[in-house]
Scaffold this motif. Structure first.
Motif, PDB file in Angstrom:
ATOM      1  N   TYR A  70       0.800  -1.194   0.060  1.00 44.59           N
ATOM      2  CA  TYR A  70       0.046   0.017  -0.046  1.00 44.59           C
ATOM      3  C   TYR A  70       1.027   1.228   0.196  1.00 44.59           C
ATOM      4  O   TYR A  70       0.462   2.092  -0.756  1.00 44.59           O
ATOM      5  CB  TYR A  70      -0.940   0.006   1.103  1.00 44.59           C
ATOM      6  CG  TYR A  70      -1.868   1.032   1.110  1.00 44.59           C
ATOM      7  CD1 TYR A  70      -3.174   1.228   0.612  1.00 44.59           C
ATOM      8  CD2 TYR A  70      -1.689   2.437   1.885  1.00 44.59           C
ATOM      9  CE1 TYR A  70      -3.870   2.160   0.625  1.00 44.59           C
ATOM     10  CE2 TYR A  70      -2.269   3.517   1.581  1.00 44.59           C
ATOM     11  CZ  TYR A  70      -3.614   3.146   0.921  1.00 44.59           C
ATOM     12  OH  TYR A  70      -4.416   4.739   0.933  1.00 44.59           O
ATOM     13  N   GLU A  71       1.820   1.351   0.766  1.00 39.65           N
ATOM     14  CA  GLU A  71       2.776   2.461   0.912  1.00 39.65           C
ATOM     15  C   GLU A  71       3.543   2.774  -0.215  1.00 39.65           C
ATOM     16  O   GLU A  71       3.869   3.890  -0.563  1.00 39.65           O
ATOM     17  CB  GLU A  71       3.614   2.334   2.067  1.00 39.65           C
ATOM     18  CG  GLU A  71       3.083   2.549   3.330  1.00 39.65           C
ATOM     19  CD  GLU A  71       3.857   2.067   4.599  1.00 39.65           C
ATOM     20  OE1 GLU A  71       5.112   1.603   4.527  1.00 39.65           O
ATOM     21  OE2 GLU A  71       3.412   1.805   5.700  1.00 39.65           O
ATOM     22  N   ARG A  72       3.909   1.533  -1.115  1.00 37.90           N
ATOM     23  CA  ARG A  72       4.625   1.851  -2.258  1.00 37.90           C
ATOM     24  C   ARG A  72       3.734   2.617  -3.375  1.00 37.90           C
ATOM     25  O   ARG A  72       4.113   3.226  -4.134  1.00 37.90           O
ATOM     26  CB  ARG A  72       5.033   0.454  -2.762  1.00 37.90           C
ATOM     27  CG  ARG A  72       6.303   0.546  -3.832  1.00 37.90           C
ATOM     28  CD  ARG A  72       7.137  -0.783  -3.977  1.00 37.90           C
ATOM     29  NE  ARG A  72       6.655  -2.064  -3.530  1.00 37.90           N
ATOM     30  CZ  ARG A  72       6.936  -2.483  -2.630  1.00 37.90           C
ATOM     31  NH1 ARG A  72       8.015  -1.801  -1.800  1.00 37.90           N
ATOM     32  NH2 ARG A  72       6.576  -3.568  -2.010  1.00 37.90           N
ATOM     33  N   ALA A  73       2.392   2.214  -3.407  1.00 43.67           N
ATOM     34  CA  ALA A  73       1.511   2.687  -4.415  1.00 43.67           C
ATOM     35  C   ALA A  73       1.205   4.151  -3.972  1.00 43.67           C
ATOM     36  O   ALA A  73       0.776   4.857  -4.710  1.00 43.67           O
ATOM     37  CB  ALA A  73       0.349   1.926  -4.410  1.00 43.67           C
ATOM     38  N   ALA A  74       0.967   4.436  -2.608  1.00 40.50           N
ATOM     39  CA  ALA A  74       0.772   5.685  -2.260  1.00 40.50           C
ATOM     40  C   ALA A  74       1.797   6.623  -2.351  1.00 40.50           C
ATOM     41  O   ALA A  74       1.584   8.023  -2.736  1.00 40.50           O
ATOM     42  CB  ALA A  74       0.689   5.659  -0.468  1.00 40.50           C
ATOM     43  N   ARG A  75       3.057   6.094  -2.664  1.00 39.17           N
ATOM     44  CA  ARG A  75       4.351   7.118  -3.103  1.00 39.17           C
ATOM     45  C   ARG A  75       4.120   7.581  -4.738  1.00 39.17           C
ATOM     46  O   ARG A  75       4.888   8.424  -4.953  1.00 39.17           O
ATOM     47  CB  ARG A  75       5.507   6.370  -2.884  1.00 39.17           C
ATOM     48  CG  ARG A  75       6.103   6.320  -1.431  1.00 39.17           C
ATOM     49  CD  ARG A  75       7.374   6.089  -1.146  1.00 39.17           C
ATOM     50  NE  ARG A  75       7.844   4.805  -1.720  1.00 39.17           N
ATOM     51  CZ  ARG A  75       7.695   3.463  -1.155  1.00 39.17           C
ATOM     52  NH1 ARG A  75       7.367   3.353   0.274  1.00 39.17           N
ATOM     53  NH2 ARG A  75       8.100   2.323  -1.624  1.00 39.17           N
ATOM     54  N   HIS A  76       3.389   6.565  -5.376  1.00 41.77           N
ATOM     55  CA  HIS A  76       3.257   6.920  -6.843  1.00 41.77           C
ATOM     56  C   HIS A  76       1.907   7.546  -7.125  1.00 41.77           C
ATOM     57  O   HIS A  76       1.925   7.939  -8.299  1.00 41.77           O
ATOM     58  CB  HIS A  76       3.656   5.681  -7.501  1.00 41.77           C
ATOM     59  CG  HIS A  76       5.023   5.011  -7.520  1.00 41.77           C
ATOM     60  ND1 HIS A  76       6.011   5.437  -8.250  1.00 41.77           N
ATOM     61  CD2 HIS A  76       5.324   3.976  -6.777  1.00 41.77           C
ATOM     62  CE1 HIS A  76       7.091   4.989  -7.798  1.00 41.77           C
ATOM     63  NE2 HIS A  76       6.799   4.100  -6.931  1.00 41.77           N
ATOM     64  N   PHE A  77       0.940   7.307  -6.269  1.00 45.72           N
ATOM     65  CA  PHE A  77      -0.329   8.164  -6.598  1.00 45.72           C
ATOM     66  C   PHE A  77      -0.782   9.208  -5.713  1.00 45.72           C
ATOM     67  O   PHE A  77      -0.494   8.881  -4.427  1.00 45.72           O
ATOM     68  CB  PHE A  77      -1.512   6.728  -6.864  1.00 45.72           C
ATOM     69  CG  PHE A  77      -1.079   5.844  -7.848  1.00 45.72           C
ATOM     70  CD1 PHE A  77      -1.627   5.922  -8.967  1.00 45.72           C
ATOM     71  CD2 PHE A  77      -0.315   4.822  -7.542  1.00 45.72           C
ATOM     72  CE1 PHE A  77      -1.395   5.019 -10.027  1.00 45.72           C
ATOM     73  CE2 PHE A  77      -0.105   3.605  -8.650  1.00 45.72           C
ATOM     74  CZ  PHE A  77      -0.529   4.087  -9.812  1.00 45.72           C
ATOM     75  N   GLU A  78      -1.254  10.175  -6.146  1.00 46.05           N
ATOM     76  CA  GLU A  78      -2.019  11.017  -5.398  1.00 46.05           C
ATOM     77  C   GLU A  78      -2.991  10.488  -4.600  1.00 46.05           C
ATOM     78  O   GLU A  78      -3.698   9.357  -5.251  1.00 46.05           O
ATOM     79  CB  GLU A  78      -2.431  12.281  -5.845  1.00 46.05           C
ATOM     80  CG  GLU A  78      -1.365  13.171  -6.696  1.00 46.05           C
ATOM     81  CD  GLU A  78      -0.501  13.697  -5.829  1.00 46.05           C
ATOM     82  OE1 GLU A  78      -1.028  14.273  -4.460  1.00 46.05           O
ATOM     83  OE2 GLU A  78       0.570  14.008  -6.070  1.00 46.05           O
ATOM     84  N   GLU A  79      -3.781  10.630  -3.279  1.00 44.33           N
ATOM     85  CA  GLU A  79      -4.647  10.053  -2.733  1.00 44.33           C
ATOM     86  C   GLU A  79      -5.873   9.957  -3.609  1.00 44.33           C
ATOM     87  O   GLU A  79      -6.605   8.752  -3.574  1.00 44.33           O
ATOM     88  CB  GLU A  79      -5.070  10.858  -1.474  1.00 44.33           C
ATOM     89  CG  GLU A  79      -4.142  10.674  -0.295  1.00 44.33           C
ATOM     90  CD  GLU A  79      -4.722  11.114   1.095  1.00 44.33           C
ATOM     91  OE1 GLU A  79      -5.800  11.938   0.901  1.00 44.33           O
ATOM     92  OE2 GLU A  79      -4.238  10.735   1.939  1.00 44.33           O
ATOM     93  N   THR A  80      -6.300  10.958  -4.091  1.00 43.31           N
ATOM     94  CA  THR A  80      -7.532  10.774  -5.197  1.00 43.31           C
ATOM     95  C   THR A  80      -7.348   9.561  -6.203  1.00 43.31           C
ATOM     96  O   THR A  80      -8.371   8.831  -6.483  1.00 43.31           O
ATOM     97  CB  THR A  80      -7.971  12.039  -5.915  1.00 43.31           C
ATOM     98  OG1 THR A  80      -8.176  12.996  -4.760  1.00 43.31           O
ATOM     99  CG2 THR A  80      -9.198  11.946  -6.634  1.00 43.31           C
TER     100      THR A  80
END
Length: 181
Positions: free
Chosen positions: A136-146
């Motif tokens: 999840y954290e890896r994805a969160a680094r590449h994508f804005e929250e929305t």
């Protein structure tokens, strides 16, 4: 004989004669039921949900996610549909083929795509009962929250589509790119 039966028979006859080694291919199976006709309101709601989930996502990334989830769920109908749509949209055959072994073929994808693919697997295969924090954290680094929320929605929606396809044995091979766009 219905139009669907005629199409199926024609497709099977063509497939029988199309085997490269001259032998006949296995016959095409019949779907268990046409869930879209039996539950039209659910189908319409799924179409709206799918349209809402794709908003704001890169179309190429969206197709990669759909293909990877469909591979994991063994949904031949969705694999047929989304590989054809991805190819029609300009995706390379090489990247589609390598998607099944993405961990060994990382160099075909961007870091953002890899994060999305990994998140797709974590959400699709919930054998541990949760999505690991590091994924999840890896994805969160590449994508804005929305955008991340949209990605999670897209992964969830393709998993629902896969379950309809697999449980009703929807028949692959007849989809034309953009047919359901």
């Amino acid at each position: 004989m219905s139009a669907q039966t005629t199409t199926t028979t024609t497709r099977t006859d063509t497939a029988d004669t199309a085997a490269a080694d001259g032998s006949a291919r296995a016959p095409e199976h019949a779907p268990r039921l046409s869930w879209t006709e039996c539950a039209p309101e659910v189908y319409k709601a799924m179409i709206r949900l799918d349209a809402a989930a794709r908003r704001g996502l890169d179309p190429a990334l969206y197709e990669l996610v759909k293909i990877r989830a469909s591979q994991l769920n063994h949904c031949a109908f969705c694999l047929d549909m989304h590989t054809k749509d991805a190819l029609a949209a300009g995706e390379s055959v090489e990247r589609i083929v390598q998607l099944g072994a993405w961990e060994e073929s990382r160099h075909f994808y961007t870091e953002k795509e890899l994060a999305a693919i990994e998140l797709t697997e974590a959400i699709t295969v919930l054998t541990d009962g949760f999505v690991p924090d590091e994924v999840y954290e890896r994805a969160a680094r590449h994508f804005e929250e929305t955008e991340l929320a949209q990605l999670i929605a897209a992964i969830t929606v393709i998993n629902a589509w896969n379950r309809f396809g697999v449980s009703t044995r929807m028949v692959p091979g007849h989809y034309q790119p953009g047919q359901h766009a």
